[in-house]
Motif scaffolding. Structure first.
Motif, short mmCIF file in Angstrom:
data_model
loop_
_atom_site.label_atom_id
_atom_site.label_comp_id
_atom_site.label_asym_id
_atom_site.label_seq_id
_atom_site.Cartn_x
_atom_site.Cartn_y
_atom_site.Cartn_z
N ARG A 42 -15.96 2.57 10.33
CA ARG A 42 -14.62 2.26 10.84
C ARG A 42 -13.88 1.26 9.96
O ARG A 42 -12.71 0.99 10.20
CB ARG A 42 -14.74 1.74 12.27
N PHE A 43 -14.55 0.70 8.99
CA PHE A 43 -13.87 -0.23 8.09
C PHE A 43 -13.78 0.35 6.68
O PHE A 43 -13.76 -0.37 5.69
CB PHE A 43 -14.58 -1.58 8.08
N MET A 44 -13.71 1.66 6.60
CA MET A 44 -13.51 2.29 5.30
C MET A 44 -12.01 2.55 5.10
O MET A 44 -11.37 3.17 5.96
CB MET A 44 -14.26 3.63 5.21
N TYR A 45 -11.47 2.06 4.04
CA TYR A 45 -10.06 2.23 3.75
C TYR A 45 -9.89 2.90 2.39
O TYR A 45 -10.62 2.59 1.44
CB TYR A 45 -9.33 0.88 3.75
N ARG A 46 -8.95 3.80 2.30
CA ARG A 46 -8.63 4.43 1.03
C ARG A 46 -7.53 3.63 0.34
O ARG A 46 -6.52 3.30 0.96
CB ARG A 46 -8.13 5.86 1.26
N PHE A 47 -7.73 3.32 -0.93
CA PHE A 47 -6.76 2.53 -1.67
C PHE A 47 -5.97 3.42 -2.62
O PHE A 47 -6.52 4.32 -3.25
CB PHE A 47 -7.46 1.42 -2.44
N LYS A 48 -4.67 3.15 -2.68
CA LYS A 48 -3.80 3.92 -3.56
C LYS A 48 -3.01 2.97 -4.45
O LYS A 48 -2.65 1.87 -4.05
CB LYS A 48 -2.82 4.78 -2.74
N GLU A 49 -2.74 3.45 -5.66
CA GLU A 49 -1.95 2.68 -6.61
C GLU A 49 -0.61 3.37 -6.81
O GLU A 49 -0.55 4.53 -7.20
CB GLU A 49 -2.70 2.58 -7.95
N TYR A 50 0.49 2.64 -6.51
CA TYR A 50 1.83 3.21 -6.66
C TYR A 50 2.59 2.64 -7.85
O TYR A 50 3.50 3.26 -8.37
CB TYR A 50 2.65 2.98 -5.39
N GLY A 51 2.24 1.41 -8.24
CA GLY A 51 2.97 0.76 -9.33
C GLY A 51 2.24 -0.49 -9.77
O GLY A 51 1.03 -0.64 -9.55
N GLU A 52 2.97 -1.42 -10.36
CA GLU A 52 2.36 -2.61 -10.95
C GLU A 52 2.63 -3.88 -10.15
O GLU A 52 2.13 -4.95 -10.50
CB GLU A 52 2.90 -2.80 -12.38
N GLU A 53 3.39 -3.79 -9.06
CA GLU A 53 3.77 -5.00 -8.32
C GLU A 53 2.65 -5.47 -7.39
O GLU A 53 1.79 -4.69 -6.98
CB GLU A 53 5.05 -4.75 -7.53
N ASN A 54 2.70 -6.76 -7.06
CA ASN A 54 1.80 -7.39 -6.08
C ASN A 54 0.32 -7.29 -6.46
O ASN A 54 -0.55 -7.10 -5.58
CB ASN A 54 2.03 -6.80 -4.68
N LYS A 55 0.02 -7.42 -7.73
CA LYS A 55 -1.38 -7.46 -8.13
C LYS A 55 -2.04 -8.70 -7.52
O LYS A 55 -1.44 -9.76 -7.44
CB LYS A 55 -1.50 -7.47 -9.65
N GLY A 56 -3.28 -8.55 -7.12
CA GLY A 56 -3.98 -9.66 -6.46
C GLY A 56 -3.85 -9.62 -4.95
O GLY A 56 -4.44 -10.45 -4.26
N LYS A 57 -3.08 -8.66 -4.44
CA LYS A 57 -2.91 -8.51 -2.99
C LYS A 57 -3.24 -7.07 -2.60
O LYS A 57 -3.03 -6.15 -3.39
CB LYS A 57 -1.46 -8.81 -2.57
N ILE A 58 -3.73 -6.91 -1.39
CA ILE A 58 -3.92 -5.57 -0.84
C ILE A 58 -2.88 -5.39 0.26
O ILE A 58 -2.89 -6.11 1.27
CB ILE A 58 -5.34 -5.37 -0.26
N LEU A 59 -1.96 -4.48 0.04
CA LEU A 59 -0.89 -4.23 1.01
C LEU A 59 -1.36 -3.21 2.04
O LEU A 59 -2.02 -2.22 1.70
CB LEU A 59 0.37 -3.74 0.30
N TYR A 60 -0.99 -3.46 3.28
CA TYR A 60 -1.56 -2.74 4.42
C TYR A 60 -0.44 -2.12 5.24
O TYR A 60 0.29 -2.81 5.94
CB TYR A 60 -2.36 -3.75 5.24
N LEU A 61 -0.28 -0.81 5.12
CA LEU A 61 0.82 -0.12 5.81
C LEU A 61 0.46 0.14 7.27
O LEU A 61 -0.54 0.79 7.57
CB LEU A 61 1.13 1.20 5.12
#
Length: 363
Positions: A42-61
């Motif tokens: 239940r804590f598996m998340y898929r990560f996607k890369e859209y661009g170069e902004e906010n490196k160092g952060k994981i954005l959560y929609l």
């Protein structure tokens, strides 16, 4: 040469390549365990890369995809997802409401197509557009709500004091009403309340009178009257929050000038929930879909600013209680009237949508 061609052929076909990899590692216990439990994590998340902004952060929609959700159901969902994704996992929440929801304007509003941004700032100041340009992103999952349900032994209409305290803490740190709107609404409340002692009453009627399966039954007026009569000697005015014009008339008839309410709010005109009526017969005011959300938010804050609350089982007064607790204030009187749930002889949500002429895009 043949071996290379064969490997290339298999590698070009995802399913064949997967079978080959599984066969090759069939004696690797960790690999076998991971594959077998891939979708039970239940804590598996898929990560996607859209661009170069906010490196160092994981954005959560946090995307609210169900177009039948009411305003406070959406708000509550966001609170719960901010608890899991924001607080516990350290991600940066970004909220998206569907542009097909009840509160979305056809051509957008305030320069955005994201209805959440009509009313609120993003929790961490990162817009949906910025999310789509960011380096590492992921999305909330339905499993998070299962975790909340298990942790608090259910998260329906009846909740624990612990749940309210937890969500109040999340509200304090993640929910920010747009400044201009906040000032406008608080000015209306201040003008209506003055320095009086206020008993807030939330009465959910309209479509609940029909009986919607697995939803609370509407509280009879006599039950409201009984509780108000008991508490009224300690208050100057009774603030009524309701979407039902018939309920409002009954309160005024019994309590006269003790009753106060926001006259700007659109209420049921044909026995329907005003949110549903707006679909086929919008009220004559600018940005009617946006204003439906403003109506709910105004009643929510008004109840939260009252000194005491009487309500049935509903998400609006629940959010009001969370809001008040987030400001580290307590209610002098807090009564929840439980008339049970509609478990038979009611309409399903699909039937509810069809009977109220909700477009397919909202079902």
């Amino acid at each position: 040469m043949l071996k290379k061609k064969l490997i290339k052929f298999v590698a070009d076909h995802d399913k064949l390549w997967f079978i080959l990899r599984c066969f090759k590692r069939m004696h690797d216990k960790d690999f076998v365990f991971d594959v077998n439990h891939l979708y039970n994590n239940r804590f598996m998340y898929r990560f996607k890369e859209y661009g170069e902004e906010n490196k160092g952060k994981i954005l959560y929609l946090i995307e609210i995809k169900d177009n039948k959700y009411g305003f406070c159901a959406i708000l509550r969902n966001v609170l719960q997802e901010c608890l899991i994704g924001g607080d516990e996992l350290g991600f940066y929440p970004v909220v998206k409401m569907s542009d097909k929801c009840f509160y979305a304007e056809d051509k957008g509003f305030l320069g955005t197509d994201n209805p959440w941004e009509y009313y609120f700032k993003q929790p961490k100041g990162i817009s949906l557009d910025e999310f789509k340009r960011s380096y590492r992103t992921t999305e909330a999952t339905e499993d998070n709500l299962v975790i909340i349900k298990e942790r608090y032994k259910g998260f329906g209409y009846e909740v624990s004091n612990e749940y309210i305290n937890t969500m109040a803490d999340i509200w304090k740190r993640y929910i920010f009403i747009r400044e201009e709107l906040q000032v406008e609404l608080m000015n209306q409340i201040s003008k209506l309340y003055g320095k009086e002692r206020i008993l807030g009453v939330h009465a959910r009627g309209s479509d609940f009178k029909q009986g919607v399966l697995n939803h609370p039954n509407a509280v009879p007026m006599e039950e409201y009257f009984k509780n108000i009569d008991e508490l009224l000697p300690n208050y100057d005015k009774v603030f009524i929050a309701t979407e039902d014009s018939e309920y409002l008339d009954e309160f005024i008839k019994r309590y006269g000038d003790k009753v106060i309410y926001h006259k700007s709010i659109v209420r049921s005109r044909y026995g329907k929930n005003p949110v549903l009526e707006n679909i086929s017969n919008p009220a004559e005011r600018a940005n009617p879909s946006y204003m439906l959300g403003v109506d709910v938010l105004l009643d929510l804050l008004s109840l939260g600013e009252a000194d005491g609350i009487i309500s049935g089982l509903s998400i609006v007064p629940l959010c009001s209680r969370i809001y008040k607790r987030s400001r580290e204030k307590k209610l002098e009187d807090d009564r929840v009237l439980n008339s049970g749930f509609c478990n038979e002889n009611g309409i399903t949500l699909d039937e509810w949508g069809k009977s109220n002429k909700v477009p397919k895009s909202n079902l």
